[in-house]
Design a protein around this motif. Structure first.
Motif, mmCIF file in Angstrom:
data_model
loop_
_atom_site.group_PDB
_atom_site.id
_atom_site.type_symbol
_atom_site.label_atom_id
_atom_site.label_comp_id
_atom_site.label_asym_id
_atom_site.label_seq_id
_atom_site.Cartn_x
_atom_site.Cartn_y
_atom_site.Cartn_z
ATOM 1 N N ALA A 1 13.187 25.112 16.491
ATOM 2 C CA ALA A 1 12.095 24.780 17.507
ATOM 3 C C ALA A 1 11.814 23.299 17.358
ATOM 4 O O ALA A 1 11.811 22.424 18.256
ATOM 5 N N GLU A 2 11.541 23.094 16.032
ATOM 6 C CA GLU A 2 11.014 21.539 15.802
ATOM 7 C C GLU A 2 11.992 20.751 16.018
ATOM 8 O O GLU A 2 11.679 19.428 16.930
ATOM 9 N N GLN A 3 13.374 20.836 15.892
ATOM 10 C CA GLN A 3 14.440 20.049 16.125
ATOM 11 C C GLN A 3 14.770 19.897 17.463
ATOM 12 O O GLN A 3 15.085 18.835 18.233
ATOM 13 N N ARG A 4 14.723 21.208 18.495
ATOM 14 C CA ARG A 4 15.055 21.298 19.717
ATOM 15 C C ARG A 4 13.934 20.491 20.661
ATOM 16 O O ARG A 4 14.188 20.081 21.568
ATOM 17 N N PHE A 5 12.859 20.494 20.299
ATOM 18 C CA PHE A 5 11.669 19.813 21.170
ATOM 19 C C PHE A 5 10.794 18.817 20.669
ATOM 20 O O PHE A 5 10.012 18.291 21.356
ATOM 21 N N GLY A 6 11.081 18.491 19.129
ATOM 22 C CA GLY A 6 10.192 17.590 18.745
ATOM 23 C C GLY A 6 8.754 17.920 18.382
ATOM 24 O O GLY A 6 7.950 16.857 18.012
ATOM 25 N N VAL A 7 8.234 18.975 18.329
ATOM 26 C CA VAL A 7 6.872 19.333 18.041
ATOM 27 C C VAL A 7 7.068 19.870 16.755
ATOM 28 O O VAL A 7 7.838 20.931 16.231
ATOM 29 N N ASP A 8 6.110 19.593 15.752
ATOM 30 C CA ASP A 8 6.140 20.221 14.370
ATOM 31 C C ASP A 8 5.609 21.495 14.137
ATOM 32 O O ASP A 8 4.929 21.863 15.070
ATOM 33 N N ARG A 9 6.280 22.275 13.400
ATOM 34 C CA ARG A 9 6.129 23.386 13.180
ATOM 35 C C ARG A 9 4.703 23.739 12.641
ATOM 36 O O ARG A 9 4.353 25.042 13.083
ATOM 37 N N HIS A 10 4.054 23.025 12.064
ATOM 38 C CA HIS A 10 2.290 23.423 11.723
ATOM 39 C C HIS A 10 1.527 23.549 12.993
ATOM 40 O O HIS A 10 0.878 24.422 12.995
ATOM 41 N N THR A 11 2.061 22.669 14.151
ATOM 42 C CA THR A 11 1.186 22.852 15.588
ATOM 43 C C THR A 11 1.840 24.054 16.051
ATOM 44 O O THR A 11 0.894 24.815 16.738
ATOM 45 N N ILE A 12 3.139 24.270 16.157
ATOM 46 C CA ILE A 12 3.482 25.743 16.670
ATOM 47 C C ILE A 12 3.017 26.816 16.133
ATOM 48 O O ILE A 12 2.488 27.660 16.847
ATOM 49 N N VAL A 13 2.824 26.852 14.797
ATOM 50 C CA VAL A 13 2.275 27.968 13.982
ATOM 51 C C VAL A 13 0.811 27.919 14.647
ATOM 52 O O VAL A 13 0.214 29.139 14.486
ATOM 53 N N ALA A 14 -0.026 26.800 14.468
ATOM 54 C CA ALA A 14 -1.536 26.979 14.972
ATOM 55 C C ALA A 14 -1.817 27.490 16.236
ATOM 56 O O ALA A 14 -2.703 28.134 16.362
ATOM 57 N N VAL A 15 -0.830 27.101 17.290
ATOM 58 C CA VAL A 15 -1.012 27.738 18.703
ATOM 59 C C VAL A 15 -0.747 29.334 18.357
ATOM 60 O O VAL A 15 -1.738 30.068 19.124
ATOM 61 N N TRP A 16 -0.076 29.507 17.731
ATOM 62 C CA TRP A 16 0.303 30.850 17.589
ATOM 63 C C TRP A 16 -0.751 31.936 17.113
ATOM 64 O O TRP A 16 -1.266 32.716 17.444
ATOM 65 N N GLY A 17 -1.427 31.290 15.815
ATOM 66 C CA GLY A 17 -2.602 31.675 15.279
ATOM 67 C C GLY A 17 -3.890 31.671 16.182
ATOM 68 O O GLY A 17 -4.599 32.757 16.205
ATOM 69 N N VAL A 18 -4.072 30.771 16.907
ATOM 70 C CA VAL A 18 -5.325 30.977 17.563
ATOM 71 C C VAL A 18 -5.190 31.634 18.997
ATOM 72 O O VAL A 18 -5.938 32.484 19.328
ATOM 73 N N GLU A 19 -3.665 31.850 19.550
ATOM 74 C CA GLU A 19 -3.720 32.600 20.746
ATOM 75 C C GLU A 19 -3.955 33.970 20.508
ATOM 76 O O GLU A 19 -4.353 34.864 21.114
ATOM 77 N N SER A 20 -3.003 34.484 19.403
ATOM 78 C CA SER A 20 -2.980 35.850 19.174
ATOM 79 C C SER A 20 -3.084 36.233 17.808
ATOM 80 O O SER A 20 -2.695 37.522 17.481
ATOM 81 N N ASP A 21 -3.497 35.470 17.011
ATOM 82 C CA ASP A 21 -3.767 35.675 15.628
ATOM 83 C C ASP A 21 -2.554 36.200 15.062
ATOM 84 O O ASP A 21 -2.091 37.267 14.310
#
Length: 390
Positions: free
Chosen positions: A99-119
């Protein structure tokens, strides 16, 4: 007889609300048809649907806007969440790398969204989307256009066969899946992350994480750039604040703003000076990537939760400055401890899960009254210390 007289107006009101709802649903059928939803799809999806007034109650009590920011962040950016986030980094390393390579968004941010949105998928919502959205469309005049649009998008998802209707469970506002896309966002931005040809944000973590990265990229995420950082402002500062309008970093430096550790400001592009708790609380310089996080939910408290959690997951420190309160926020584990102590005192608060609902708040109010505090029902440090006997 008196009880009957009291109950009769309520029964009549409920009957009138149901009649209004039924009439509204009939109108929604035509609106959905104009957007390509067949009558058969609409009738199957709406069969037996009744309004759920919890939707209206939840709409009027959104935590991003009702909860003190230190409490909001206290449960979303605690040590427990950080540890879980780091575990997700390891468990889904290959998915996040792609996902990081495909869209240029770092993995830490992606995981943070996941954690905030649905634990991390544990709290995805239990309301049937069709029921929640039709309730809003028919009984929430202030936002009926939003709910109507999301209901029609849900029906389009069902008609296309992307997801089975029974899997479309989520929040009162229609957000569903691991990273809580609303249906219209799903239609625009959901992508296939596991290569099976489907876009399943409910049962495919890969689809959900890739879709979140796509959302952030489309929202203007700048690869390799910072969202922002904590700063100090001079005593007596009276200049501009807020996410917008943004100004060059040099202009903030000229006003005496420095990084929290006292070093010079850094970062390219313009930034805003955010002071979410006023002039006596923590301050942050926020850049374009902060705006991408903000666009996910439209609240500074939410955007800060994502941004700060992503920093903590990657090993950076949390907020350094103190919040302007003498009653500190509680972490999730401390909230569970508070609930266990309430139960030991004889209060019925349900399962000690750290989620503070009506029963817990009612019990807290009684404790507050006993120790001479205003009865707010807020789970804070003072109440916890009192229950510990300190």
């Amino acid at each position: 007889m008196r009880a009957l007289k009291l109950a009769l107006p309520l029964l009549l009101a409920a009957s009138a609300a149901q009649a209004d709802f039924d009439s509204c649903v009939a109108g929604l059928r035509s609106a959905a048809a104009a957007q390509g939803v067949s009558g058969a799809t609409f009738d199957r999806a709406m069969a037996g649907v009744t309004p759920d007034m919890k939707v209206i109650e939840a709409m009027n009590n959104q935590p991003e806007f009702k909860t003190p920011i230190w409490d909001y962040l206290g449960t979303l950016v605690d040590d427990e969440k950080v540890a879980e986030g780091r575990n997700m980094l390891r468990q889904y390393a290959s998915v996040l790398a792609s996902a990081e390579q495909r869209f240029g968004v770092d993995r830490h941010t992606i995981v943070a969204v996941w954690g905030v949105e649905s634990d991390f998928g544990k709290a995805r919502g239990k309301m049937p989307l069709v029921q929640a959205l039709s309730t809003g469309a028919c009984l929430a005049p202030r936002r009926n256009a939003f709910f109507k649009g999301e209901l029609i998008a849900t029906l389009q998802i069902i008609q296309r066969g992307d997801l089975r209707p029974e899997r479309l469970m989520g929040s009162w506002a229609g957000a569903f899946g691991h990273t809580q896309f609303i249906p219209s966002t799903y239609m625009r931005l959901a992508v296939d992350g596991d290569g099976d040809g489907r876009r399943d944000l409910v049962d495919s973590v890969a689809d959900a994480l890739h879709s979140t990265a796509n959302f952030m990229a489309k929202a203007g995420w700048q690869t390799g750039a910072t969202w922002g950082y904590e700063v100090r402002v001079p005593d007596g500062y009276s200049g501009p604040t807020g996410r917008n309008p943004k100004q060059p970093v040099s202009s903030w430096a000229a006003r005496g703003v420095v990084k929290y550790d006292g070093s010079s400001l850094s970062g390219s592009g313009n930034a805003g000076l955010l002071m979410p708790a006023g002039r006596n609380g923590p301050a942050f310089l926020v850049f374009k990537n902060y705006d991408a996080a903000y666009s996910y939910n439209g609240a500074d408290s939410y955007a800060l939760a994502i941004s700060l959690l992503s920093d903590r997951i990657r090993g950076r420190p949390g907020i350094q400055a103190a919040w302007p309160t003498d009653d500190p926020p509680l972490s999730r584990e401390e909230r569970r401890e508070l609930q266990r102590l309430l139960i030991a005192r004889g209060f019925d608060v349900g399962e000690p899960d750290g989620a503070v609902g009506a029963l817990t708040r009612a019990a807290i109010k009684q404790v507050e009254a006993q120790i001479g505090m205003a009865q707010t029902g807020r789970p804070g440090g003072k109440v916890l210390r009192s229950l510990r006997g300190r």
